[in-house]
Design a protein around this motif. Structure first.
Motif, short mmCIF file in Angstrom:
data_model
loop_
_atom_site.label_atom_id
_atom_site.label_comp_id
_atom_site.label_asym_id
_atom_site.label_seq_id
_atom_site.Cartn_x
_atom_site.Cartn_y
_atom_site.Cartn_z
N SER A 197 6.74 8.08 14.45
CA SER A 197 7.57 7.10 15.17
C SER A 197 8.93 6.89 14.51
N ARG A 210 9.34 4.83 12.12
CA ARG A 210 9.35 3.46 11.59
C ARG A 210 9.07 3.47 10.09
N TRP A 252 6.28 -4.87 8.02
CA TRP A 252 6.22 -3.81 9.02
C TRP A 252 6.72 -4.36 10.35
N ASP A 253 7.65 -3.68 10.98
CA ASP A 253 8.21 -4.11 12.27
C ASP A 253 8.72 -5.55 12.22
#
Length: 144
Positions: A26, A28, A57-58
């Protein structure tokens, strides 16, 4: 590289962890900051390896923990198991460097351990397979 004749003696104690987490599929990225404690665990000389900290995370921060056991061998190496006793990998830092492999369902974990100094070591896990494509890079620094 730092030679480690006895991996359990080297790891015993408390370490600060900085970890970068990359999801290569992804794109990310995230990070983990926390501690690792390697403490005696039972009469067989094993060490309980408990990590805890915060995973970012995110944009969200989550509490993250894991527990492993390190079972030392007379030659200075060790067997690492999950908390429930299932085998994870061997660990041999006598040359200061070790690569471990662990199959997890259809995925494959390859860990590279490097003892940098008496108070610092690196761990890189590369995870590949149908479920994951990740790179985790950690630095451990002794806290005291």
């Amino acid at each position: 590289m730092h030679l480690v004749p006895d991996v359990a003696a080297y790891l015993a104690g408390r370490w600060h962890i900085e970890r970068a987490v990359h999801d290569l599929r992804s794109g990310r990225t995230g990070s983990f900051r926390g501690t690792a404690d390697f403490r005696p665990d039972g009469p067989d000389g094993a060490l309980r390896h408990a990590e805890e900290g915060e995973l970012t995370w995110d944009g969200a921060v989550h509490l993250a923990t894991r527990t492993l056991r390190l079972r030392p061998r007379p030659d200075g190496t060790a067997a690492v198991t999950f908390a429930d006793g299932r085998p994870f990998h061997d660990l041999d830092l006598r040359t200061g460097h070790w690569t471990a492999h662990h199959p997890c369902a259809a995925d494959r974990y390859e860990g590279t351990f490097t003892a940098v100094a008496a108070d610092r070591w690196h761990l890189e896990w590369r995870v590949t397979g149908p479920a994951k494509d990740q790179l985790l890079r950690s630095e451990y620094r002794r806290t005291g």
